[in-house]
Design a protein around this motif. Structure first.
Motif, PDB file in Angstrom:
ATOM      1  N   ALA A   1       0.847  -1.191   0.000  1.00  0.00           N
ATOM      2  CA  ALA A   1       0.000   0.000   0.000  1.00  0.00           C
ATOM      3  C   ALA A   1       0.881   1.238   0.000  1.00  0.00           C
ATOM      4  CB  ALA A   1      -0.925   0.023   1.217  1.00  0.00           C
ATOM      5  N   ASP A   2       0.619   2.131  -0.954  1.00  0.00           N
ATOM      6  CA  ASP A   2       1.278   3.445  -1.000  1.00  0.00           C
ATOM      7  C   ASP A   2       0.333   4.429  -0.332  1.00  0.00           C
ATOM      8  OD1 ASP A   2       2.688   5.733  -1.565  1.00  0.00           O
ATOM      9  OD2 ASP A   2       2.384   5.642  -3.743  1.00  0.00           O
ATOM     10  N   VAL A   3       0.720   4.903   0.845  1.00  0.00           N
ATOM     11  CA  VAL A   3      -0.146   5.761   1.662  1.00  0.00           C
ATOM     12  C   VAL A   3       0.327   7.207   1.553  1.00  0.00           C
ATOM     13  CG1 VAL A   3      -1.025   6.180   3.982  1.00  0.00           C
ATOM     14  CG2 VAL A   3      -0.615   3.842   3.213  1.00  0.00           C
ATOM     15  N   GLY A   4      -0.633   8.137   1.409  1.00  0.00           N
ATOM     16  CA  GLY A   4      -0.270   9.499   1.068  1.00  0.00           C
ATOM     17  C   GLY A   4       0.256   9.514  -0.354  1.00  0.00           C
ATOM     18  N   ALA A   5      -0.383   8.723  -1.215  1.00  0.00           N
ATOM     19  CA  ALA A   5       0.150   8.437  -2.553  1.00  0.00           C
ATOM     20  C   ALA A   5       0.141   9.639  -3.474  1.00  0.00           C
ATOM     21  CB  ALA A   5      -0.651   7.295  -3.187  1.00  0.00           C
ATOM     22  N   GLY A   6      -0.675  10.647  -3.192  1.00  0.00           N
ATOM     23  CA  GLY A   6      -0.688  11.841  -4.022  1.00  0.00           C
ATOM     24  C   GLY A   6      -1.044  11.520  -5.460  1.00  0.00           C
ATOM     25  N   THR A   7      -0.237  12.009  -6.400  1.00  0.00           N
ATOM     26  CA  THR A   7      -0.501  11.788  -7.818  1.00  0.00           C
ATOM     27  C   THR A   7       0.146  10.511  -8.342  1.00  0.00           C
ATOM     28  OG1 THR A   7       1.419  13.069  -8.556  1.00  0.00           O
ATOM     29  CG2 THR A   7      -0.636  14.282  -8.189  1.00  0.00           C
ATOM     30  N   GLY A   8       0.785   9.732  -7.469  1.00  0.00           N
ATOM     31  CA  GLY A   8       1.331   8.446  -7.878  1.00  0.00           C
ATOM     32  C   GLY A   8       2.807   8.435  -8.207  1.00  0.00           C
ATOM     33  N   LYS A   9       3.555   9.417  -7.720  1.00  0.00           N
ATOM     34  CA  LYS A   9       4.994   9.455  -8.012  1.00  0.00           C
ATOM     35  C   LYS A   9       5.709   8.183  -7.525  1.00  0.00           C
ATOM     36  CE  LYS A   9       5.569  13.525  -9.963  1.00  0.00           C
ATOM     37  NZ  LYS A   9       6.218  13.700 -11.283  1.00  0.00           N
ATOM     38  N   LEU A  10       5.345   7.715  -6.340  1.00  0.00           N
ATOM     39  CA  LEU A  10       5.930   6.483  -5.819  1.00  0.00           C
ATOM     40  C   LEU A  10       5.156   5.267  -6.313  1.00  0.00           C
ATOM     41  CD1 LEU A  10       7.907   4.964  -4.001  1.00  0.00           C
ATOM     42  CD2 LEU A  10       6.501   5.595  -2.026  1.00  0.00           C
ATOM     43  N   THR A  11       3.848   5.408  -6.478  1.00  0.00           N
ATOM     44  CA  THR A  11       3.006   4.287  -6.903  1.00  0.00           C
ATOM     45  C   THR A  11       3.502   3.681  -8.202  1.00  0.00           C
ATOM     46  OG1 THR A  11       1.141   5.563  -5.995  1.00  0.00           O
ATOM     47  CG2 THR A  11       0.617   3.565  -7.212  1.00  0.00           C
ATOM     48  N   ARG A  12       3.900   4.538  -9.154  1.00  0.00           N
ATOM     49  CA  ARG A  12       4.285   4.021 -10.477  1.00  0.00           C
ATOM     50  C   ARG A  12       5.565   3.202 -10.410  1.00  0.00           C
ATOM     51  NH1 ARG A  12       4.252   9.728 -13.107  1.00  0.00           N
ATOM     52  NH2 ARG A  12       2.795   9.872 -11.393  1.00  0.00           N
ATOM     53  N   VAL A  13       6.475   3.552  -9.493  1.00  0.00           N
ATOM     54  CA  VAL A  13       7.690   2.748  -9.333  1.00  0.00           C
ATOM     55  C   VAL A  13       7.333   1.383  -8.753  1.00  0.00           C
ATOM     56  CG1 VAL A  13      10.000   2.664  -8.307  1.00  0.00           C
ATOM     57  CG2 VAL A  13       9.005   4.866  -8.957  1.00  0.00           C
ATOM     58  N   LEU A  14       6.446   1.380  -7.758  1.00  0.00           N
ATOM     59  CA  LEU A  14       6.021   0.127  -7.145  1.00  0.00           C
ATOM     60  C   LEU A  14       5.267  -0.753  -8.135  1.00  0.00           C
ATOM     61  CD1 LEU A  14       4.619   1.714  -3.874  1.00  0.00           C
ATOM     62  CD2 LEU A  14       6.774   0.468  -4.081  1.00  0.00           C
ATOM     63  N   ALA A  15       4.410  -0.143  -8.940  1.00  0.00           N
ATOM     64  CA  ALA A  15       3.583  -0.906  -9.884  1.00  0.00           C
ATOM     65  C   ALA A  15       4.407  -1.569 -10.965  1.00  0.00           C
ATOM     66  CB  ALA A  15       2.532   0.011 -10.501  1.00  0.00           C
TER      67      ALA A  15
END
Length: 246
Positions: free
Chosen positions: A43-57
Protein backbone atom coordinates in the motif's frame (compact mmCIF):
# COMPACT_ATOMS: atom_id res chain seq x y z
CA UNK A 1 -2.75 13.82 9.18
CA UNK A 2 -1.72 16.47 11.69
CA UNK A 3 -1.72 19.70 9.67
CA UNK A 4 -4.32 21.38 7.47
CA UNK A 5 -1.65 21.83 4.81
CA UNK A 6 -1.57 18.04 4.39
CA UNK A 7 -4.91 18.07 2.57
CA UNK A 8 -4.21 21.20 0.52
CA UNK A 9 -2.38 19.50 -2.34
CA UNK A 10 -5.42 18.63 -4.45
CA UNK A 11 -5.66 22.27 -5.48
CA UNK A 12 -2.21 21.94 -7.08
CA UNK A 13 -2.40 18.32 -8.29
CA UNK A 14 -1.40 19.23 -11.86
CA UNK A 15 1.65 21.21 -10.66
CA UNK A 16 2.61 18.40 -8.29
CA UNK A 17 2.47 15.80 -11.05
CA UNK A 18 4.31 17.98 -13.59
CA UNK A 19 7.10 19.40 -11.42
CA UNK A 20 7.83 17.02 -8.53
CA UNK A 21 10.60 14.49 -9.22
CA UNK A 22 10.18 10.74 -9.46
CA UNK A 23 11.89 8.48 -6.91
CA UNK A 24 15.16 6.71 -7.76
CA UNK A 25 14.50 3.02 -8.37
CA UNK A 26 17.49 1.96 -6.26
CA UNK A 27 16.14 3.83 -3.24
CA UNK A 28 12.70 2.26 -3.56
CA UNK A 29 14.19 -1.22 -4.05
CA UNK A 30 16.37 -0.77 -0.93
CA UNK A 31 13.35 0.34 1.09
CA UNK A 32 11.53 -2.92 0.28
CA UNK A 33 14.35 -5.46 0.08
CA UNK A 34 13.53 -6.89 3.53
CA UNK A 35 9.96 -7.64 2.49
CA UNK A 36 9.05 -11.34 2.96
CA UNK A 37 10.30 -13.36 -0.01
CA UNK A 38 7.78 -13.73 -2.80
CA UNK A 39 5.31 -11.28 -1.27
CA UNK A 40 4.37 -8.04 -3.00
CA UNK A 41 1.12 -6.77 -1.48
CA UNK A 42 1.98 -3.09 -1.00
CA UNK A 43 0.00 0.00 0.00
CA UNK A 44 1.28 3.45 -1.00
CA UNK A 45 -0.15 5.76 1.66
CA UNK A 46 -0.27 9.50 1.07
CA UNK A 47 0.15 8.44 -2.55
CA UNK A 48 -0.69 11.84 -4.02
CA UNK A 49 -0.50 11.79 -7.82
CA UNK A 50 1.33 8.45 -7.88
CA UNK A 51 4.99 9.45 -8.01
CA UNK A 52 5.93 6.48 -5.82
CA UNK A 53 3.01 4.29 -6.90
CA UNK A 54 4.28 4.02 -10.48
CA UNK A 55 7.69 2.75 -9.33
CA UNK A 56 6.02 0.13 -7.15
CA UNK A 57 3.58 -0.91 -9.88
CA UNK A 58 6.49 -1.63 -12.24
CA UNK A 59 7.89 -4.27 -9.88
CA UNK A 60 7.28 -7.87 -11.01
CA UNK A 61 4.13 -9.42 -9.51
CA UNK A 62 3.43 -6.34 -7.37
CA UNK A 63 -0.11 -5.90 -6.04
CA UNK A 64 -0.29 -2.20 -5.24
CA UNK A 65 -3.08 -0.06 -3.80
CA UNK A 66 -2.93 3.71 -3.34
CA UNK A 67 -4.33 5.54 -0.32
CA UNK A 68 -4.64 9.32 0.06
CA UNK A 69 -6.92 11.72 1.97
CA UNK A 70 -7.46 13.93 -1.09
CA UNK A 71 -9.81 12.69 -3.85
CA UNK A 72 -8.37 15.24 -6.32
CA UNK A 73 -4.89 13.79 -5.93
CA UNK A 74 -6.26 10.27 -6.38
CA UNK A 75 -8.07 11.33 -9.56
CA UNK A 76 -4.73 12.49 -11.00
CA UNK A 77 -3.12 9.24 -9.84
CA UNK A 78 -5.72 7.13 -11.66
CA UNK A 79 -4.82 8.92 -14.90
CA UNK A 80 -1.07 8.65 -14.31
CA UNK A 81 -1.05 5.03 -13.09
CA UNK A 82 -4.06 3.27 -14.63
CA UNK A 83 -5.27 0.08 -13.01
CA UNK A 84 -4.06 0.72 -9.46
CA UNK A 85 -6.96 0.58 -6.96
CA UNK A 86 -7.35 3.83 -5.00
CA UNK A 87 -8.91 4.48 -1.60
CA UNK A 88 -9.51 7.60 0.48
CA UNK A 89 -7.76 7.19 3.82
CA UNK A 90 -4.76 8.13 5.94
CA UNK A 91 -1.89 6.42 7.74
CA UNK A 92 -3.92 6.71 10.96
CA UNK A 93 -7.06 5.25 9.34
CA UNK A 94 -6.19 2.62 6.75
CA UNK A 95 -9.05 1.27 4.60
CA UNK A 96 -7.65 -2.29 4.47
CA UNK A 97 -8.11 -5.45 6.61
CA UNK A 98 -5.82 -6.67 9.39
CA UNK A 99 -2.55 -8.33 8.32
CA UNK A 100 -3.45 -7.95 4.63
CA UNK A 101 -0.23 -6.28 3.46
CA UNK A 102 3.43 -7.17 3.10
CA UNK A 103 4.57 -3.54 3.02
CA UNK A 104 3.31 0.00 3.49
CA UNK A 105 5.27 2.90 2.02
CA UNK A 106 4.90 6.66 2.29
CA UNK A 107 6.59 9.12 -0.08
CA UNK A 108 6.86 12.76 1.06
CA UNK A 109 4.13 12.05 3.63
CA UNK A 110 5.25 10.80 7.07
CA UNK A 111 5.92 14.34 8.28
CA UNK A 112 2.15 14.96 8.05
CA UNK A 113 1.13 12.05 10.29
CA UNK A 114 0.98 11.30 14.00
CA UNK A 115 3.90 8.83 14.11
CA UNK A 116 2.65 6.84 17.11
CA UNK A 117 -0.91 6.48 15.82
CA UNK A 118 0.29 5.78 12.28
CA UNK A 119 2.78 3.15 13.43
CA UNK A 120 0.04 1.37 15.38
CA UNK A 121 -2.47 1.50 12.53
CA UNK A 122 0.01 0.45 9.84
CA UNK A 123 1.17 -2.30 12.20
CA UNK A 124 -2.42 -3.57 12.19
CA UNK A 125 -2.43 -3.87 8.40
CA UNK A 126 1.07 -5.33 7.89
CA UNK A 127 1.74 -8.95 8.73
CA UNK A 128 4.65 -9.99 10.98
CA UNK A 129 7.92 -9.60 9.09
CA UNK A 130 6.43 -6.99 6.76
CA UNK A 131 7.99 -3.61 6.09
CA UNK A 132 7.21 0.06 6.64
CA UNK A 133 9.17 2.25 4.22
CA UNK A 134 9.44 6.03 4.20
CA UNK A 135 11.08 8.12 1.48
CA UNK A 136 11.70 11.77 0.65
CA UNK A 137 13.24 13.60 -2.28
CA UNK A 138 14.86 16.77 -0.92
CA UNK A 139 16.77 19.51 -2.70
CA UNK A 140 20.44 19.51 -1.76
CA UNK A 141 20.80 22.74 0.18
CA UNK A 142 24.54 22.29 0.54
CA UNK A 143 24.58 24.03 -2.87
CA UNK A 144 24.45 27.81 -2.40
CA UNK A 145 21.82 28.70 -5.02
CA UNK A 146 19.57 25.86 -3.86
CA UNK A 147 19.89 27.09 -0.30
CA UNK A 148 18.78 30.56 -1.46
CA UNK A 149 15.86 29.07 -3.38
CA UNK A 150 14.68 27.17 -0.31
CA UNK A 151 14.86 30.35 1.77
CA UNK A 152 12.71 32.16 -0.81
CA UNK A 153 10.10 29.38 -0.96
CA UNK A 154 10.28 28.72 2.83
CA UNK A 155 11.42 25.39 4.24
CA UNK A 156 8.89 22.56 4.31
CA UNK A 157 7.65 20.44 7.19
CA UNK A 158 9.61 17.53 5.70
CA UNK A 159 12.87 19.50 5.55
CA UNK A 160 12.43 20.62 9.14
CA UNK A 161 11.73 17.06 10.35
CA UNK A 162 14.70 15.57 8.49
CA UNK A 163 17.02 18.32 9.74
CA UNK A 164 15.87 17.58 13.30
CA UNK A 165 17.04 13.96 13.08
CA UNK A 166 14.63 12.14 10.82
CA UNK A 167 11.35 10.29 11.22
CA UNK A 168 10.08 8.52 14.32
CA UNK A 169 8.64 5.03 13.83
CA UNK A 170 7.07 3.31 16.83
CA UNK A 171 5.95 -0.21 17.83
CA UNK A 172 5.17 -2.73 16.48
CA UNK A 173 8.05 -1.89 14.13
CA UNK A 174 11.64 -2.62 15.11
CA UNK A 175 14.77 -0.49 14.64
CA UNK A 176 14.85 2.00 11.77
CA UNK A 177 17.49 1.76 9.02
CA UNK A 178 18.38 4.72 6.80
CA UNK A 179 19.82 5.11 3.30
CA UNK A 180 20.74 8.09 1.11
CA UNK A 181 21.11 8.65 -2.64
CA UNK A 182 22.41 11.76 -4.44
CA UNK A 183 21.37 12.68 -7.98
CA UNK A 184 20.18 15.63 -10.06
CA UNK A 185 17.59 16.58 -12.66
CA UNK A 186 17.57 19.32 -15.29
CA UNK A 187 14.81 21.89 -14.71
CA UNK A 188 13.63 24.98 -16.57
CA UNK A 189 12.41 28.22 -14.99
CA UNK A 190 8.84 27.15 -15.68
CA UNK A 191 9.35 23.79 -13.96
CA UNK A 192 10.95 25.46 -10.95
CA UNK A 193 7.99 27.80 -10.63
CA UNK A 194 5.54 24.90 -10.89
CA UNK A 195 7.55 23.00 -8.29
CA UNK A 196 7.17 25.99 -5.95
CA UNK A 197 3.44 26.12 -6.65
CA UNK A 198 3.11 22.47 -5.61
CA UNK A 199 4.41 23.19 -2.11
CA UNK A 200 1.98 23.54 0.78
CA UNK A 201 3.30 26.96 1.79
CA UNK A 202 2.48 28.49 -1.58
CA UNK A 203 -0.79 26.59 -2.00
CA UNK A 204 -2.09 28.07 1.25
CA UNK A 205 -0.46 31.51 0.88
CA UNK A 206 -2.24 34.68 -0.20
CA UNK A 207 -2.06 35.76 -3.84
CA UNK A 208 0.20 38.67 -2.85
CA UNK A 209 2.65 36.38 -1.06
CA UNK A 210 2.72 33.92 -3.97
CA UNK A 211 3.48 36.75 -6.40
CA UNK A 212 6.25 38.08 -4.17
CA UNK A 213 7.84 34.63 -3.92
CA UNK A 214 7.78 34.11 -7.68
CA UNK A 215 9.29 37.56 -8.27
CA UNK A 216 12.11 36.77 -5.87
CA UNK A 217 12.66 33.43 -7.58
CA UNK A 218 12.97 35.21 -10.92
CA UNK A 219 15.56 37.60 -9.49
CA UNK A 220 17.60 34.58 -8.38
CA UNK A 221 17.26 32.94 -11.80
CA UNK A 222 18.35 36.18 -13.48
CA UNK A 223 21.47 36.22 -11.31
CA UNK A 224 22.16 32.62 -12.32
CA UNK A 225 21.76 33.52 -16.00
CA UNK A 226 18.96 30.97 -16.38
CA UNK A 227 17.07 31.98 -19.53
CA UNK A 228 13.55 30.75 -20.21
CA UNK A 229 14.64 28.14 -22.77
CA UNK A 230 17.51 26.75 -20.67
CA UNK A 231 17.77 24.25 -17.83
CA UNK A 232 19.77 24.12 -14.63
CA UNK A 233 20.77 20.97 -12.76
CA UNK A 234 18.81 20.72 -9.52
CA UNK A 235 20.75 18.52 -7.07
CA UNK A 236 18.65 16.17 -4.95
CA UNK A 237 19.22 13.91 -1.99
CA UNK A 238 16.78 11.03 -1.58
CA UNK A 239 16.49 9.81 1.99
CA UNK A 240 14.80 6.48 2.67
CA UNK A 241 14.00 4.65 5.90
CA UNK A 242 12.77 1.14 6.58
CA UNK A 243 11.62 -0.86 9.58
CA UNK A 244 10.38 -4.46 9.91
CA UNK A 245 7.23 -5.33 11.84
CA UNK A 246 7.71 -7.54 14.88
Amino acid sequence: MNDGRATSFGAAAADYEAARPDYPFDAVAWMLENMPHGSRRIADVGAGTGKLTRVLADAPDAEVVAVDPDPEMLATLRSAVPGVPTFVGTAERMPVPDASLDAVVLGQAWHWVDPAAASTEIGRTVRSGGVLGLIWNTRDSRVAWVRRLTAIMHSSAAEEMLAAGGPTIAAPFREVEAGQWEWSRAMTRAQLHRMADSRSHLITASEDERCAIHQEMDRLFDELGLRADETIEMPYVTRAYRAVRS
